[in-house]
Design a protein around this motif. Structure first.
Motif: not given
Length: 138
Positions: A46-72
């Protein structure tokens, strides 16, 4: 680019759906008391799953959402169309990075909750058995 008709995309979607269905069955078994596990092992999982969730929600999802506005890409109509395609692939399309991450978040959340439930059911059963044992006349 892969689209909804790409066999790899279809297989990955099918794998995710299968994994979700499997973990829903595990959760149902945990709710009924059929799926139980040692508290130490279950708590570690359960603790490992929570760690995975923290990474998915806290880093990867936030980063992926930022790709909604790209330039250049420039101002040519073809460049703007390509930019929109990449932004949609990151955020808006049904198979976008954000939506795929959300599916993984759903799966890991289900896993975490199932582990917690299986531990609780085992603990509840142990307490009930101990209570019955204590009420016996010797």
């Amino acid at each position: 680019m892969a689209d909804g008709n790409d066999p790899a995309v279809t297989q990955n979607a099918s794998s995710m759906e299968g994994a979700l269905a499997q973990w829903q069955q595990y959760k149902q078994k945990a709710e009924s008391g059929e799926f139980r596990m040692d508290a130490q092992i279950g708590d570690a999982l359960r603790g490992r799953a929570q760690t995975m969730l923290d990474g998915l929600e806290g880093v990867l999802l936030v980063t992926a959402k930022q790709l909604g506005r790209i330039g250049g890409f420039g101002t040519l109509p073809s460049a703007e169309a390509l930019q929109a395609k990449f932004e949609n692939k990151a955020v808006n399309d049904s198979d976008s990075a954000v939506n795929q991450l959300k599916k993984h978040i759903d799966l890991v959340t289900l896993m975490r909750d199932t582990y917690a439930l299986s531990i609780r059911k085992l603990s509840d059963t142990d307490q009930a058995n101990a209570g019955q044992f204590n009420n016996m006349d010797v």
